[in-house]
Design a protein around this motif. Structure first.
Motif, PDB file in Angstrom:
ATOM      1  N   VAL A   1      46.571 123.250  40.149  1.00  0.00           N
ATOM      2  CA  VAL A   1      47.788 121.975  40.270  1.00  0.00           C
ATOM      3  C   VAL A   1      48.643 122.233  41.447  1.00  0.00           C
ATOM      4  O   VAL A   1      49.303 123.242  41.419  1.00  0.00           O
ATOM      5  N   ASP A   2      48.809 121.255  42.242  1.00  0.00           N
ATOM      6  CA  ASP A   2      49.764 121.259  43.398  1.00  0.00           C
ATOM      7  C   ASP A   2      51.181 121.414  42.881  1.00  0.00           C
ATOM      8  O   ASP A   2      51.740 120.484  42.146  1.00  0.00           O
ATOM      9  N   GLY A   3      51.904 122.419  43.249  1.00  0.00           N
ATOM     10  CA  GLY A   3      53.559 122.587  42.796  1.00  0.00           C
ATOM     11  C   GLY A   3      53.586 122.897  41.589  1.00  0.00           C
ATOM     12  O   GLY A   3      54.915 122.943  40.826  1.00  0.00           O
ATOM     13  N   ASP A   4      52.514 123.226  40.521  1.00  0.00           N
ATOM     14  CA  ASP A   4      52.742 123.889  39.350  1.00  0.00           C
ATOM     15  C   ASP A   4      51.807 124.792  38.906  1.00  0.00           C
ATOM     16  O   ASP A   4      50.859 125.196  39.846  1.00  0.00           O
ATOM     17  N   LEU A   5      52.061 125.427  37.737  1.00  0.00           N
ATOM     18  CA  LEU A   5      51.065 126.536  37.494  1.00  0.00           C
ATOM     19  C   LEU A   5      49.696 125.975  37.167  1.00  0.00           C
ATOM     20  O   LEU A   5      49.500 124.714  36.771  1.00  0.00           O
ATOM     21  N   PRO A   6      48.632 126.783  37.481  1.00  0.00           N
ATOM     22  CA  PRO A   6      47.181 125.982  37.170  1.00  0.00           C
ATOM     23  C   PRO A   6      47.004 125.914  35.696  1.00  0.00           C
ATOM     24  O   PRO A   6      47.672 126.552  34.834  1.00  0.00           O
ATOM     25  N   ILE A   7      46.084 125.062  35.216  1.00  0.00           N
ATOM     26  CA  ILE A   7      45.696 124.905  33.713  1.00  0.00           C
ATOM     27  C   ILE A   7      44.357 125.864  33.678  1.00  0.00           C
ATOM     28  O   ILE A   7      43.399 125.755  33.939  1.00  0.00           O
ATOM     29  N   ILE A   8      44.619 126.635  32.734  1.00  0.00           N
ATOM     30  CA  ILE A   8      43.581 127.623  32.335  1.00  0.00           C
ATOM     31  C   ILE A   8      42.704 127.058  30.983  1.00  0.00           C
ATOM     32  O   ILE A   8      43.370 126.692  29.984  1.00  0.00           O
ATOM     33  N   GLN A   9      41.407 127.077  31.274  1.00  0.00           N
ATOM     34  CA  GLN A   9      40.425 126.625  29.825  1.00  0.00           C
ATOM     35  C   GLN A   9      40.010 127.940  29.159  1.00  0.00           C
ATOM     36  O   GLN A   9      39.578 128.710  29.650  1.00  0.00           O
ATOM     37  N   THR A  10      40.618 127.979  27.912  1.00  0.00           N
ATOM     38  CA  THR A  10      40.524 129.047  27.064  1.00  0.00           C
ATOM     39  C   THR A  10      39.370 128.483  26.115  1.00  0.00           C
ATOM     40  O   THR A  10      39.600 127.609  25.306  1.00  0.00           O
ATOM     41  N   TRP A  11      38.313 129.345  25.880  1.00  0.00           N
ATOM     42  CA  TRP A  11      37.098 129.213  24.988  1.00  0.00           C
ATOM     43  C   TRP A  11      37.623 129.804  23.760  1.00  0.00           C
ATOM     44  O   TRP A  11      37.747 131.006  23.808  1.00  0.00           O
ATOM     45  N   LEU A  12      37.510 128.917  22.552  1.00  0.00           N
ATOM     46  CA  LEU A  12      37.644 129.724  21.364  1.00  0.00           C
ATOM     47  C   LEU A  12      36.023 129.617  20.689  1.00  0.00           C
ATOM     48  O   LEU A  12      35.711 128.254  20.728  1.00  0.00           O
ATOM     49  N   PHE A  13      35.646 130.760  20.097  1.00  0.00           N
ATOM     50  CA  PHE A  13      34.459 130.444  19.336  1.00  0.00           C
ATOM     51  C   PHE A  13      34.677 131.189  17.908  1.00  0.00           C
ATOM     52  O   PHE A  13      35.348 132.262  18.035  1.00  0.00           O
ATOM     53  N   PRO A  14      34.217 130.649  17.163  1.00  0.00           N
ATOM     54  CA  PRO A  14      34.227 131.331  15.698  1.00  0.00           C
ATOM     55  C   PRO A  14      33.482 132.651  15.227  1.00  0.00           C
ATOM     56  O   PRO A  14      32.487 132.905  16.214  1.00  0.00           O
ATOM     57  N   ILE A  15      34.034 133.267  14.815  1.00  0.00           N
ATOM     58  CA  ILE A  15      33.764 134.806  14.699  1.00  0.00           C
ATOM     59  C   ILE A  15      33.795 134.801  13.037  1.00  0.00           C
ATOM     60  O   ILE A  15      34.544 134.379  12.320  1.00  0.00           O
ATOM     61  N   THR A  16      33.048 136.266  12.492  1.00  0.00           N
ATOM     62  CA  THR A  16      33.047 136.414  11.110  1.00  0.00           C
ATOM     63  C   THR A  16      34.203 137.632  10.878  1.00  0.00           C
ATOM     64  O   THR A  16      34.726 137.885  11.720  1.00  0.00           O
ATOM     65  N   PHE A  17      34.434 137.625   9.425  1.00  0.00           N
ATOM     66  CA  PHE A  17      35.544 138.732   9.189  1.00  0.00           C
ATOM     67  C   PHE A  17      35.062 139.844   9.643  1.00  0.00           C
ATOM     68  O   PHE A  17      35.943 140.734  10.380  1.00  0.00           O
ATOM     69  N   ASN A  18      33.732 140.200   9.555  1.00  0.00           N
ATOM     70  CA  ASN A  18      33.519 141.801  10.295  1.00  0.00           C
ATOM     71  C   ASN A  18      33.588 141.756  11.695  1.00  0.00           C
ATOM     72  O   ASN A  18      34.013 143.024  12.185  1.00  0.00           O
ATOM     73  N   GLU A  19      33.287 140.973  12.273  1.00  0.00           N
ATOM     74  CA  GLU A  19      33.434 140.807  13.863  1.00  0.00           C
ATOM     75  C   GLU A  19      35.080 140.873  14.050  1.00  0.00           C
ATOM     76  O   GLU A  19      35.443 141.699  14.978  1.00  0.00           O
ATOM     77  N   ALA A  20      35.890 140.337  13.494  1.00  0.00           N
ATOM     78  CA  ALA A  20      37.380 140.077  13.435  1.00  0.00           C
ATOM     79  C   ALA A  20      38.009 141.833  13.330  1.00  0.00           C
ATOM     80  O   ALA A  20      38.744 142.183  14.371  1.00  0.00           O
ATOM     81  N   LYS A  21      37.424 142.262  12.282  1.00  0.00           N
ATOM     82  CA  LYS A  21      37.659 143.786  11.886  1.00  0.00           C
ATOM     83  C   LYS A  21      37.184 144.765  13.044  1.00  0.00           C
ATOM     84  O   LYS A  21      38.073 145.495  13.315  1.00  0.00           O
ATOM     85  N   PHE A  22      35.998 144.345  13.416  1.00  0.00           N
ATOM     86  CA  PHE A  22      35.636 145.315  14.494  1.00  0.00           C
ATOM     87  C   PHE A  22      36.390 145.120  15.697  1.00  0.00           C
ATOM     88  O   PHE A  22      36.703 146.326  16.297  1.00  0.00           O
ATOM     89  N   ILE A  23      36.960 144.076  16.160  1.00  0.00           N
ATOM     90  CA  ILE A  23      37.615 143.812  17.612  1.00  0.00           C
ATOM     91  C   ILE A  23      39.025 144.577  17.359  1.00  0.00           C
ATOM     92  O   ILE A  23      39.511 145.451  18.038  1.00  0.00           O
ATOM     93  N   LYS A  24      39.835 144.390  15.948  1.00  0.00           N
ATOM     94  CA  LYS A  24      40.985 144.927  15.831  1.00  0.00           C
ATOM     95  C   LYS A  24      40.815 146.583  15.827  1.00  0.00           C
ATOM     96  O   LYS A  24      41.932 147.192  16.317  1.00  0.00           O
ATOM     97  N   GLU A  25      39.717 146.891  15.474  1.00  0.00           N
ATOM     98  CA  GLU A  25      39.376 148.580  15.225  1.00  0.00           C
ATOM     99  C   GLU A  25      39.273 149.052  16.598  1.00  0.00           C
ATOM    100  O   GLU A  25      39.318 150.312  16.922  1.00  0.00           O
TER     101      GLU A  25
END
Length: 189
Positions: free
Chosen positions: A138-162
């Protein structure tokens, strides 16, 4: 905003329809929109639109970030809870004034979709899309970032935190699960 919409539609197809109110009929500070296509055949994309008007703060660098959130699924999945999920996550970002960064886990908050084991969201770069989709300058401003969200399982969330998000992403590369398939099984047992 028109040039940004053109940018989105050039990558995602035309906007089919959208939502500007929550389930209680309150007007949102941004829209949720559904596009005609996704990154590959048989998929569709949803995104926030207007979230980037809010300058959010990176929790690590403390820099301001403008971002929109995207979510991809198969066309035959239907809208289900997707608009509500993006609304809640977008409102959480605004209320906390904090941007979602690669590797962030949102949740777990219980099953997001009836009959499926996905309970949290993972924040990432939109790797299923061309690299040109990641940032809108964007001219004269901060760019816009596209952030992808995808669903994960409880075990995957726990794995990431650990173990950290980089170890999780290494597993994703090794196992190559279909992250658009919300019926998928956990890659972490």
């Amino acid at each position: 905003m028109n040039s940004y919409i053109n940018f989105l539609e050039s990558h995602l197809g035309e906007i089919e329809y959208g939502w500007n109110k929550d389930a209680e009929d309150n007007i949102l500070p941004f829209h949720i929109v559904k596009y005609k296509r996704g990154p590959f055949s048989g998929t569709v994309t949803y995104s926030t639109l207007g979230l980037s008007k809010q300058k959010l703060i990176s929790p690590t660098s403390k820099k301001e970030i403008r971002q929109e959130l995207i979510l991809v699924t198969y066309s035959n999945f239907g809208d289900k809870n997707i608009p509500g999920i993006l609304q809640q996550v977008g409102l959480q970002a605004i209320n906390n004034k904090v941007a979602y960064l690669r590797g962030d886990v949102i949740g777990p908050y219980g099953k997001m979709f009836q009959d499926f084991c996905l309970e949290a969201l993972y924040s990432s770069i939109p790797v299923y899309f061309p690299e040109t989709f990641q940032i809108f300058e964007v001219d004269g401003d901060l760019p816009i970032i596209q952030t992808w969200l995808f669903p994960i399982t409880f075990n995957e969330a726990k794995f990431i935190k650990e173990n950290g998000w980089d170890e999780f992403e290494n597993r994703l590369v090794d196992l190559d699960p279909d992250l658009v398939d919300f019926k998928r099984q956990s890659i972490i047992r």
